[in-house]
Design a protein around this motif. Structure first.
Motif, short mmCIF file in Angstrom:
data_model
loop_
_atom_site.label_atom_id
_atom_site.label_comp_id
_atom_site.label_asym_id
_atom_site.label_seq_id
_atom_site.Cartn_x
_atom_site.Cartn_y
_atom_site.Cartn_z
N ILE A 149 52.47 41.68 57.89
CA ILE A 149 51.83 40.54 57.23
C ILE A 149 51.73 40.72 55.72
CG2 ILE A 149 49.40 41.28 57.28
CD1 ILE A 149 48.72 38.47 58.36
N HIS A 150 51.92 41.95 55.24
CA HIS A 150 51.88 42.18 53.80
C HIS A 150 53.22 41.95 53.11
CE1 HIS A 150 47.95 43.96 54.66
NE2 HIS A 150 47.72 43.84 53.36
N MET A 151 54.28 41.78 53.88
CA MET A 151 55.58 41.49 53.27
C MET A 151 55.65 39.98 53.00
SD MET A 151 58.92 40.71 52.92
CE MET A 151 60.07 40.58 54.26
N PRO A 152 55.84 39.56 51.74
CA PRO A 152 55.72 38.14 51.39
C PRO A 152 56.54 37.20 52.26
CG PRO A 152 55.79 39.45 49.40
CD PRO A 152 56.03 40.41 50.53
N LEU A 210 42.19 47.79 46.49
CA LEU A 210 43.34 47.47 47.34
C LEU A 210 42.94 46.87 48.67
CD1 LEU A 210 45.37 50.74 46.73
CD2 LEU A 210 46.00 48.46 45.90
N GLY A 211 41.76 47.18 49.15
CA GLY A 211 41.36 46.77 50.49
C GLY A 211 40.66 45.43 50.51
N GLY A 212 39.94 45.22 51.59
CA GLY A 212 39.16 44.01 51.73
C GLY A 212 39.92 42.88 52.39
N GLY A 213 39.16 41.86 52.80
CA GLY A 213 39.76 40.69 53.40
C GLY A 213 40.02 40.88 54.89
N VAL A 214 40.51 39.81 55.50
CA VAL A 214 40.87 39.78 56.92
C VAL A 214 42.33 39.34 57.00
CG1 VAL A 214 38.50 39.31 57.68
CG2 VAL A 214 40.05 37.40 57.16
N PRO A 215 42.96 39.47 58.17
CA PRO A 215 44.38 39.12 58.27
C PRO A 215 44.76 37.75 57.71
CG PRO A 215 43.74 40.32 60.22
CD PRO A 215 42.48 40.13 59.41
N ALA A 216 43.91 36.75 57.87
CA ALA A 216 44.24 35.44 57.31
C ALA A 216 44.34 35.50 55.79
CB ALA A 216 43.19 34.40 57.73
N ALA A 268 50.87 49.69 49.39
CA ALA A 268 49.61 50.42 49.26
C ALA A 268 48.46 49.64 49.89
CB ALA A 268 49.31 50.69 47.78
N GLN A 269 48.42 48.32 49.65
CA GLN A 269 47.39 47.49 50.27
C GLN A 269 47.47 47.56 51.79
OE1 GLN A 269 48.31 43.74 48.21
NE2 GLN A 269 46.20 43.73 47.46
N ALA A 270 48.68 47.48 52.32
CA ALA A 270 48.84 47.55 53.77
C ALA A 270 48.30 48.86 54.31
CB ALA A 270 50.32 47.38 54.15
N GLY A 271 48.64 49.97 53.66
CA GLY A 271 48.16 51.26 54.13
C GLY A 271 46.66 51.39 54.11
#
Length: 292
Positions: A149-152, A210-216, A268-271
């Motif tokens: 989901i992190h790949m544009p 880098l973190g935070g948020g939910v999958p949406a 990095a965000q994904a990890g």
């Protein structure tokens, strides 16, 4: 010279990997998993190790899960057995047109999309009443899809199959398309050239940034990057409203250099976010709405 040679070899290696809907490629997915493992709590690391002991119970001897990096690539390895696992193939993406407003509820019939499957598999992983092999399978799906989901181009699309229909000229690497450039060649260059290395223990400040948020939220971020950066970067200009993607795009050296920090940040965000998903799943007490 050596750096250029390494980048060329990585790009060539990317051609040997299956590219359809495989965000970040094997190297990228394994990197996100290693970042996550470096940033989870010790208790989470121990819980992961206990589940890994049930690898053979998955019944996938050609696709082993011996560590978290294996888990991150396991769902792509399953493509060799479409007769058994084909129902999972639509779980890797949820593309939304870049010319329309983003809606996380679209293109997800029956929960068959990446956003829904991250949430579903985290709930399965957190449910200690389920068999260990079921939870291990969920671990692999969750870790992989959180990378996807992190790949544009797994969220943004311009009626071109997430860039798969756009042939891309990327340096000396032949046979790529815009999707596979972001999957593999560009991601691998971002990982191999990152300073400091992407796989490390991040500081609390870095994890907060880098973190935070939910999958949406993560899907919306990727869609926005596709809309405002990925296509414009590849074409050298923004898409006009309603404009179709060209059949071919040439990424200049300047475009590649500009894209590397974007790819690096998304990996990095994904990890870091995978680490958070894992810590939450293995925390004491069930997730909201999860029965034990």
């Amino acid at each position: 010279m050596m750096a250029r040679l390494v980048s060329a070899l990585l790009a060539l290696a990317a051609l040997l990997q299956p590219s359809l809907a495989q965000a970040w490629g094997w190297y990228g997915h394994q990197t996100t998993a290693r970042i996550a493992l470096a940033n989870v709590r010790p208790e989470t690391r121990a819980a992961i190790a206990r589940l890994l002991a049930h690898d053979r119970e998955l019944g996938t001897p050609q696709c082993r899960i011996r560590d978290l990096a294996d888990a991150a690539t396991w769902p792509d390895c399953l493509r060799g057995e479409g007769w058994r696992w084909g129902y999972t193939f639509s779980w890797h993406y949820q593309t939304e047109p870049v010319g329309e407003p983003y809606d996380p509820r679209k293109n997800c019939g029956g929960g068959n999309c990446v956003l829904a499957q991250i949430e579903r598999n985290q709930r399965i992983l957190a449910d200690e009443s389920l068999p260990a092999n079921v939870r291990l399978e969920a671990l692999a799906f969750m870790v992989h899809f959180a990378g996807d989901i992190h790949m544009p181009l797994h969220s943004g699309d311009n009626d071109d199959k997430g860039g798969n229909a756009v042939e891309a000229i990327y340096g000396i690497a032949p046979g790529l398309n815009l999707h596979s450039v972001w999957d593999s060649a560009l991601a691998e260059r971002a990982i191999s050239g990152a300073t400091p290395p992407l796989v490390r223990r991040y500081t609390p400040h870095e994890r907060a940034a880098l973190g935070g948020g939910v999958p949406a939220d993560w899907g919306r971020e990727s869609w926005e990057l596709a809309r405002t950066f990925v296509y414009a970067n590849a074409l050298g200009r923004e898409l006009a409203p309603g404009e179709k993607s060209p059949e071919e795009a040439t990424l200049s050296q300047e475009a590649i250099v500009a894209a590397i920090p974007v790819a690096e940040r998304r990996i990095a965000q994904a990890g870091v976010r995978i680490a958070s998903l894992l810590d939450t799943a293995f925390a004491a007490g069930p997730l909201p709405g999860t029965a034990r």
